[in-house]
Design a protein around this motif. Structure first.
Motif: not given
Length: 135
Positions: A25-32, A92-97, A101-103, A117-119
């Motif tokens: 997901q992190r890689q997908r987000l960076l590409a997006m 990306l911040e949420k991945i780092a911290d 996956g949580f609202s 569907a929407l990383p």
């Protein structure tokens, strides 16, 4: 040798977000992020080229109307891109911290299928619908 702990989170629906999924997901987000920022640069460049190419021509009212419509469309696209970039950066911040996956709003889990569907999703479907309705 320090072994890096395996990042695995199980949300309240029993879904597992493992380290491999989160990294994908992190890689997908960076590409997006690169794609969205690149399309924004292309839009600005196209506007600049249009201004330069028509700068010395006689003005027609129809041209002004078309240009205004295009400006409105470009601004709407920019507004969407600004929100999308903000969501991508927040994800990306949420991945780092460790909260991916949580609202952001309720803390409720975001279903894995939505994340696939929407990383960049940082809200549940219902919360996103309410946000969209406000804007």
């Amino acid at each position: 040798m320090n072994a890096r702990p395996v990042l695995r989170r199980i949300d309240m629906t029993g879904q597992t977000l493992n380290a491999a999924f989160i990294e994908e997901q992190r890689q997908r987000l960076l590409a997006m992020q690169r794609d969205v920022l690149g399309s924004e640069e292309n839009t600005i460049g196209a506007e600049r080229n249009d201004e330069e190419s028509t700068g010395s021509e006689a003005q027609e009212y129809e041209d002004d109307a078309q240009r205004m419509e295009q400006d409105i469309a470009n601004q709407a696209l920019r507004n969407m891109n600004v929100q999308r970039i903000a969501d991508i950066q927040r994800a990306l911040e949420k991945i780092a911290d460790g909260t991916y996956g949580f609202s952001d709003q309720s803390g409720d889990p975001i279903p894995v299928e939505r994340l696939k569907a929407l990383p960049e999703a940082v809200l549940t479907v219902q919360e996103q619908s309410a946000r969209d309705a406000r804007h």
